[in-house]
Motif scaffolding. Structure first.
Motif, PDB file in Angstrom:
ATOM      1  N   VAL A  64       0.832  -1.203   0.000  1.00 53.66           N
ATOM      2  CA  VAL A  64       0.000   0.000   0.000  1.00 53.66           C
ATOM      3  C   VAL A  64       0.866   1.253   0.000  1.00 53.66           C
ATOM      4  O   VAL A  64       0.625   2.200  -0.766  1.00 53.66           O
ATOM      5  N   SER A  65       1.889   1.267   0.842  1.00 52.40           N
ATOM      6  CA  SER A  65       2.775   2.429   0.928  1.00 52.40           C
ATOM      7  C   SER A  65       3.479   2.672  -0.402  1.00 52.40           C
ATOM      8  O   SER A  65       3.568   3.814  -0.883  1.00 52.40           O
ATOM      9  N   ARG A  66       3.967   1.605  -0.997  1.00 45.61           N
ATOM     10  CA  ARG A  66       4.696   1.753  -2.259  1.00 45.61           C
ATOM     11  C   ARG A  66       3.771   2.231  -3.372  1.00 45.61           C
ATOM     12  O   ARG A  66       4.118   3.130  -4.149  1.00 45.61           O
ATOM     13  N   LEU A  67       2.576   1.631  -3.459  1.00 47.16           N
ATOM     14  CA  LEU A  67       1.641   2.009  -4.518  1.00 47.16           C
ATOM     15  C   LEU A  67       1.149   3.440  -4.352  1.00 47.16           C
ATOM     16  O   LEU A  67       0.837   4.121  -5.328  1.00 47.16           O
ATOM     17  N   ASN A  68       1.079   3.902  -3.121  1.00 48.29           N
ATOM     18  CA  ASN A  68       0.691   5.288  -2.885  1.00 48.29           C
ATOM     19  C   ASN A  68       1.628   6.242  -3.623  1.00 48.29           C
ATOM     20  O   ASN A  68       1.196   7.228  -4.225  1.00 48.29           O
ATOM     21  N   SER A  69       2.915   5.925  -3.591  1.00 50.26           N
ATOM     22  CA  SER A  69       3.892   6.740  -4.311  1.00 50.26           C
ATOM     23  C   SER A  69       3.888   6.449  -5.807  1.00 50.26           C
ATOM     24  O   SER A  69       4.047   7.360  -6.628  1.00 50.26           O
ATOM     25  N   VAL A  70       3.703   5.187  -6.173  1.00 54.52           N
ATOM     26  CA  VAL A  70       3.682   4.817  -7.596  1.00 54.52           C
ATOM     27  C   VAL A  70       2.556   5.545  -8.327  1.00 54.52           C
ATOM     28  O   VAL A  70       2.749   6.067  -9.437  1.00 54.52           O
ATOM     29  N   VAL A  71       1.364   5.593  -7.715  1.00 57.73           N
ATOM     30  CA  VAL A  71       0.251   6.297  -8.348  1.00 57.73           C
ATOM     31  C   VAL A  71       0.584   7.780  -8.500  1.00 57.73           C
ATOM     32  O   VAL A  71       0.302   8.398  -9.529  1.00 57.73           O
ATOM     33  N   GLY A  72       1.191   8.383  -7.478  1.00 58.27           N
ATOM     34  CA  GLY A  72       1.621   9.767  -7.601  1.00 58.27           C
ATOM     35  C   GLY A  72       2.587   9.962  -8.748  1.00 58.27           C
ATOM     36  O   GLY A  72       2.478  10.923  -9.521  1.00 58.27           O
ATOM     37  N   ASP A  73       3.544   9.034  -8.864  1.00 54.43           N
ATOM     38  CA  ASP A  73       4.503   9.098  -9.972  1.00 54.43           C
ATOM     39  C   ASP A  73       3.803   9.021 -11.329  1.00 54.43           C
ATOM     40  O   ASP A  73       4.061   9.829 -12.233  1.00 54.43           O
ATOM     41  N   GLU A  74       2.924   8.039 -11.474  1.00 51.85           N
ATOM     42  CA  GLU A  74       2.302   7.815 -12.788  1.00 51.85           C
ATOM     43  C   GLU A  74       1.296   8.915 -13.134  1.00 51.85           C
ATOM     44  O   GLU A  74       1.179   9.306 -14.297  1.00 51.85           O
TER      45      GLU A  74
END
Length: 381
Positions: A64-74
């Motif tokens: 969840v923590s990682r995807l939170n940043s991944v979505v921001g990146d994308e």
């Protein structure tokens, strides 16, 4: 005139939509003009991880923590690509708005809670533009359902002085906005009604081992046969029959909730294309039930937005159940795929201006200005 960008991915997680609008404030109603738009894709591995997090009851905090940043990146990358492709000067954009990617929504929890994957700070850092997100939380805190959240936009853009309109958006979840002819904001009614494409999409993915993501042109639904007994059982779902205000998501109709529905259907001998047909019929049936039970005024026209508007089987089911003109939004000059992303860009504009973002008659709260804004630029000391 103020420019705003919206970036959005719905419950189907099938694309990242971007749009640029300009807003001219008016006396009571704002003039919202579409300038440009484009669609981008998640990286395949990102979409798969998002579906897994959204579809499973138990997930790791690390994911969840990682995807939170991944979505921001994308999302940030999508805005940069959009600006380059469309020739947009981001220095002229006042605000970027996004819901992020909703993976949990518990409006009836104790306390109510909701969670969207998005680090708006990353979007602001990448673009240099103020970025608004986290709109649902303030409405929940004010005693509302948190969603749906686009009724201010619907009222500004689609209300008609002479025609009673039911705006229907069919994404993963189906929702409605009732706009009585010549009505004001207090007359607007809106709520989620039940599954849109979510159950159908998940079933098609299972039947094709992931090769197909949705029922293209309603082909499988048309080849199958609706089981009326199973349909009646599905229509008895607690959420569908719940009195508004109400909002839903994968927590009610996602994959891990669908297993019980699918098992019940299998026990009745309903599988394969018959299951697709029955789940497809549920969308129109849930819409018709909610219109009959919870919307008192007349409906002259049903205007359908979202991916479901492109499924002839879903549209046929709606037409059969409504004594009103049923139109795909494109027929009226409103692109079916842009309502949500245009809406979030307008809600972000209102948040940026410190104005009301919700419609209490829709969510059950009081007027609030929602959204958390990450600053794109700062004044140095």
């Amino acid at each position: 005139m103020v420019y705003a960008i919206g970036v959005h991915s719905g419950t189907a997680m099938d694309a990242i939509d971007t749009v640029l609008i300009d807003v001219e404030e008016g006396d009571g109603k704002d003039d919202i003009t579409h300038v440009d738009s484009a669609e981008y894709s998640y990286r395949p591995e990102t979409r798969q991880e998002l579906l897994e997090v959204a579809s499973n009851e138990q997930v790791s905090l690390e994911a969840v923590s990682r995807l939170n940043s991944v979505v921001g990146d994308e999302f940030g990358d999508a805005v940069l690509a959009f600006a380059e492709d469309a020739g947009i000067d981001l220095d002229e954009v006042a605000i970027i708005g996004t819901y992020g990617q909703t993976v949990r929504h518990y409006p009836r929890g104790d306390p109510p809670s909701t969670f969207q994957l998005i680090q708006e700070q990353i979007v602001a850092e990448k673009t240099g533009v103020d970025t608004a997100a986290d709109f649902f939380v303030r409405d929940l805190a004010a005693g509302g359902a948190g969603a749906p959240m686009l009724q201010m936009y619907d009222y500004m853009r689609y209300a008609d002085p002479d025609e009673n309109r039911l705006i229907v958006n069919i994404g993963g979840i189906a929702n409605v906005t009732y706009l009585p002819a010549g009505g004001d904001l207090d007359d607007v009614r809106a709520f989620d009604v039940g599954p849109g494409n979510m159950l159908v999409d998940a079933t098609v993915r299972d039947l094709t081992d992931g090769e197909k993501q949705y029922d293209e042109d309603g082909e499988r639904a048309f080849r199958g046969e609706v089981n009326e007994s199973v349909l009646a059982e599905l229509l008895d779902h607690d959420f569908i029959k719940r009195t508004p205000p109400k909002s839903s998501g994968r927590d009610d109709f996602g994959e891990y909730r669908m297993e019980a529905m699918r098992q019940s259907a299998a026990d009745a001998g309903v599988e394969g294309n018959d299951l697709v047909a029955t789940f497809t019929a549920l969308t129109g049936a849930a819409l018709a039930y909610n219109r009959e039970q919870f919307i008192d005024g007349p409906v002259d026209r049903v205007v359908v937005f979202g991916g479901g508007s492109q499924n002839p089987a879903i549209m046929s089911g709606i037409e059969e159940r409504f004594d009103a003109e049923v139109s795909v939004s494109d027929e009226l000059g409103y692109r079916h795929e842009l309502r949500e992303v245009q809406g979030v860009s307008y809600i972000a504009y209102r948040s940026h201006r410190g104005k009301q973002t919700n419609v209490p008659a829709a969510t059950g709260s009081h007027p609030v200005c929602g959204g958390s804004i990450a600053r794109g630029q700062i004044e140095r000391d």
